[in-house]
Enzyme design. Sequence first.
Site, PDB file in Angstrom:
ATOM      1  N   ARG A 232      41.453  44.119  40.270  1.00 11.27           N
ATOM      2  CA  ARG A 232      41.003  43.611  38.974  1.00 11.27           C
ATOM      3  C   ARG A 232      42.146  43.691  37.968  1.00 11.27           C
ATOM      4  O   ARG A 232      42.861  44.704  37.901  1.00 11.27           O
ATOM      5  CB  ARG A 232      39.815  44.430  38.442  1.00 11.27           C
ATOM      6  CG  ARG A 232      38.479  44.090  39.078  1.00 11.27           C
ATOM      7  CD  ARG A 232      38.000  42.684  38.719  1.00 11.27           C
ATOM      8  NE  ARG A 232      36.723  42.335  39.328  1.00 11.27           N
ATOM      9  CZ  ARG A 232      36.586  41.736  40.508  1.00 11.27           C
ATOM     10  NH1 ARG A 232      37.630  41.407  41.235  1.00 11.27           N
ATOM     11  NH2 ARG A 232      35.378  41.435  40.961  1.00 11.27           N
ATOM     12  N   GLU A 261      41.842  36.524  32.212  1.00 12.55           N
ATOM     13  CA  GLU A 261      41.823  35.549  33.298  1.00 12.55           C
ATOM     14  C   GLU A 261      41.173  34.267  32.822  1.00 12.55           C
ATOM     15  O   GLU A 261      40.028  34.349  32.355  1.00 12.55           O
ATOM     16  CB  GLU A 261      40.996  36.110  34.469  1.00 12.55           C
ATOM     17  CG  GLU A 261      41.768  36.169  35.755  1.00 12.55           C
ATOM     18  CD  GLU A 261      41.053  36.960  36.831  1.00 12.55           C
ATOM     19  OE1 GLU A 261      39.954  36.540  37.218  1.00 12.55           O
ATOM     20  OE2 GLU A 261      41.593  37.986  37.274  1.00 12.55           O
ATOM     21  N   HIS A 280      43.028  34.346  41.191  1.00  9.19           N
ATOM     22  CA  HIS A 280      41.847  35.111  41.634  1.00  9.19           C
ATOM     23  C   HIS A 280      41.147  34.373  42.782  1.00  9.19           C
ATOM     24  O   HIS A 280      40.005  33.939  42.656  1.00  9.19           O
ATOM     25  CB  HIS A 280      40.878  35.368  40.465  1.00  9.19           C
ATOM     26  CG  HIS A 280      39.897  36.471  40.766  1.00  9.19           C
ATOM     27  ND1 HIS A 280      39.353  37.286  39.801  1.00  9.19           N
ATOM     28  CD2 HIS A 280      39.348  36.898  41.944  1.00  9.19           C
ATOM     29  CE1 HIS A 280      38.516  38.150  40.365  1.00  9.19           C
ATOM     30  NE2 HIS A 280      38.499  37.928  41.678  1.00  9.19           N
TER      31      HIS A 280
HETATM   32  N1  LIG Z   1      40.748  39.392  44.292  1.00 13.12           N
HETATM   33  C1  LIG Z   1      39.599  39.186  44.897  1.00 13.12           C
HETATM   34  O1  LIG Z   1      39.266  38.044  45.257  1.00 13.12           O
HETATM   35  C2  LIG Z   1      38.704  40.342  45.202  1.00 13.12           C
HETATM   36  C3  LIG Z   1      38.805  41.532  44.521  1.00 13.12           C
HETATM   37  N2  LIG Z   1      37.984  42.585  44.833  1.00 13.12           N
HETATM   38  C4  LIG Z   1      38.149  43.829  44.094  1.00 13.12           C
HETATM   39  O2  LIG Z   1      38.547  44.841  45.009  1.00 13.12           O
HETATM   40  C5  LIG Z   1      37.876  46.046  44.659  1.00 13.12           C
HETATM   41  C6  LIG Z   1      37.829  46.975  45.866  1.00 13.12           C
HETATM   42  O3  LIG Z   1      36.999  46.410  46.859  1.00 13.12           O
HETATM   43  P1  LIG Z   1      36.500  47.275  48.113  1.00 13.12           P
HETATM   44  O4  LIG Z   1      37.645  47.916  48.779  1.00 13.12           O
HETATM   45  O5  LIG Z   1      35.608  46.401  48.906  1.00 13.12           O
HETATM   46  O6  LIG Z   1      35.639  48.375  47.362  1.00 13.12           O
HETATM   47  P2  LIG Z   1      35.208  49.805  47.890  1.00 13.12           P
HETATM   48  O7  LIG Z   1      34.105  50.252  46.999  1.00 13.12           O
HETATM   49  O8  LIG Z   1      34.978  49.773  49.361  1.00 13.12           O
HETATM   50  O9  LIG Z   1      36.503  50.713  47.639  1.00 13.12           O
HETATM   51  C7  LIG Z   1      36.920  51.102  46.375  1.00 13.12           C
HETATM   52  C8  LIG Z   1      37.677  52.396  46.533  1.00 13.12           C
HETATM   53  O10 LIG Z   1      38.193  52.772  45.267  1.00 13.12           O
HETATM   54  C9  LIG Z   1      38.090  54.194  45.176  1.00 13.12           C
HETATM   55  N3  LIG Z   1      38.131  54.637  43.777  1.00 13.12           N
HETATM   56  C10 LIG Z   1      37.246  54.412  42.788  1.00 13.12           C
HETATM   57  N4  LIG Z   1      37.665  54.975  41.639  1.00 13.12           N
HETATM   58  C11 LIG Z   1      38.856  55.569  41.922  1.00 13.12           C
HETATM   59  C12 LIG Z   1      39.795  56.316  41.163  1.00 13.12           C
HETATM   60  N5  LIG Z   1      39.592  56.564  39.870  1.00 13.12           N
HETATM   61  N6  LIG Z   1      40.906  56.771  41.777  1.00 13.12           N
HETATM   62  C13 LIG Z   1      41.127  56.530  43.093  1.00 13.12           C
HETATM   63  N7  LIG Z   1      40.264  55.834  43.883  1.00 13.12           N
HETATM   64  C14 LIG Z   1      39.148  55.369  43.290  1.00 13.12           C
HETATM   65  C15 LIG Z   1      36.763  54.487  45.835  1.00 13.12           C
HETATM   66  O11 LIG Z   1      36.746  55.845  46.211  1.00 13.12           O
HETATM   67  P3  LIG Z   1      35.370  56.661  46.210  1.00 13.12           P
HETATM   68  O12 LIG Z   1      34.523  56.013  47.268  1.00 13.12           O
HETATM   69  O13 LIG Z   1      35.843  58.025  46.490  1.00 13.12           O
HETATM   70  O14 LIG Z   1      34.782  56.477  44.829  1.00 13.12           O
HETATM   71  C16 LIG Z   1      36.812  53.551  47.029  1.00 13.12           C
HETATM   72  O15 LIG Z   1      37.451  54.158  48.126  1.00 13.12           O
HETATM   73  C17 LIG Z   1      36.500  45.558  44.176  1.00 13.12           C
HETATM   74  O16 LIG Z   1      35.880  46.506  43.330  1.00 13.12           O
HETATM   75  C18 LIG Z   1      36.838  44.276  43.443  1.00 13.12           C
HETATM   76  O17 LIG Z   1      37.054  44.553  42.077  1.00 13.12           O
HETATM   77  C19 LIG Z   1      37.054  42.499  45.823  1.00 13.12           C
HETATM   78  C20 LIG Z   1      36.892  41.333  46.519  1.00 13.12           C
HETATM   79  C21 LIG Z   1      37.668  40.145  46.235  1.00 13.12           C
HETATM   80  O1  LIG Z   2      34.209  39.639  45.242  1.00 13.57           O
HETATM   81  C1  LIG Z   2      34.830  39.927  44.208  1.00 13.57           C
HETATM   82  O2  LIG Z   2      34.640  40.980  43.580  1.00 13.57           O
HETATM   83  C2  LIG Z   2      35.814  39.001  43.672  1.00 13.57           C
HETATM   84  O3  LIG Z   2      36.693  39.379  42.959  1.00 13.57           O
HETATM   85  C3  LIG Z   2      35.671  37.560  43.940  1.00 13.57           C
HETATM   86  O4  LIG Z   2      34.570  37.124  43.243  1.00 13.57           O
END
Ligand SMILES: NC(=O)C1=CN([C@@H]2O[C@H](COP(=O)(O)OP(=O)(O)OC[C@H]3O[C@@H](n4cnc5c(N)ncnc54)[C@H](OP(=O)(O)O)[C@@H]3O)[C@@H](O)[C@H]2O)C=CC1
Ligand SMILES: O=C(O)C(=O)CO
Length: 331
Positions: A232, A261, A280
Amino acid sequence: MSIKVLITDHPASTPDVEREVLSTLGAEVVVAPSTDEATLAELAGDVDAIITCFAKVTDRVLDAAVRCRTVARTGVGVDNIDVARATQLGMIVTNVPEYCTDEVADHTLMLILALSRRLGPLVADTAAGGWDRNLTPVPMRLRGKTLALLGTGTIGRALIPRAQAIGMDVVACNRGRATPPGVRSVPGLAALFAEADVLSLHLPLTPETEGIIDRSALAAMKPSALLVNTARGGLVDTPSLTEALAAGEIAGAALDVTEPEPLPAAHRLRGLPNVLLTPHIAFSSDGSLADLSRFAAGNVVGVLRGSLPSSVVNPDVLESPGLRGKGVTHS
Ligand SMILES: NC(=O)C1=CN([C@@H]2O[C@H](COP(=O)(O)OP(=O)(O)OC[C@H]3O[C@@H](n4cnc5c(N)ncnc54)[C@H](OP(=O)(O)O)[C@@H]3O)[C@@H](O)[C@H]2O)C=CC1
Ligand SMILES: O=C(O)C(=O)CO
């Protein structure tokens, strides 16, 4: 009263899949003509559910949605929805985890490769008629370099074998949990920033993570380091990053997500030779888009039929006496 669902906006061109899935409820579908708050608040007044992708579903929109039982995000992140307010109002919020794990991990790897190989300036030069092999700085060798992961959830973990396949060492902070196998644990954020040859962000945007890559984080990184953000835009303080890149405090950045964005057309980041931007789009593929629409609309069908989808973002709401549409049960 017939069921009505508001679609605020859509990740691809049309919400055909959503319409098809919602037709099993006989629902009327309203697609918002614009995503401004006033329009959404007006349209939300008589709907049973809201499906949203990038539009902001604010407290004002939710307060106006007096009959709405559920808000479904067409995506993973829910930072565009005021989840706390939805919970107070008794609405179930859902998302779609894991529909694009491979797409985002692939896109991230692609950005790491493109940035380190200096693809942007090379392509721009050859497209303009040049053949410059003396471009400086020369590309960075990735084998033996350190990929620092900030966030080792679904997407961060999917990046690990991809980075290891090109010979990178992967490090992460463990936050009190075991780091994934094959990943070296570093004691905290300061060490993560200092060790990174490439820092890749995979965190949700929350009040805790907003601006986590600020001036001091950037100052802690090596001047040769690259930043990649496919999570993000709000995780990064954009003015500080722009200054750090322009001043050579870090070597480059590849950003699929930005704050704001889109970036304004004349924004300085768009013109820097050490920056790669994509709009994005990391989530997108023929397969992921079809899954995304089907699952998001399926979540709405589930709630409105009284069975609980697996991806409820605000499980607290289920204990709330104000839960709208009582009788929702685990399916
Ligand atoms: N560009 C794009 O098209 C896309 C972007 N995204 C973005 O990617 C992000 C991650 O997706 P995804 O991996 O599936 O999400 P997950 O929820 O599987 O993973 C997020 C991770 O972040 C960790 N986390 C949260 N807060 C902190 C912190 N303060 N310090 C360190 N680690 C932290 C969590 O740890 P814990 O479990 O310990 O809280 C978890 O391991 C989404 O939230 C979204 O915003 C997603 C899809 C598409
Ligand atoms: O799945 C998400 O969170 C994305 O960023 C795309 O919409």
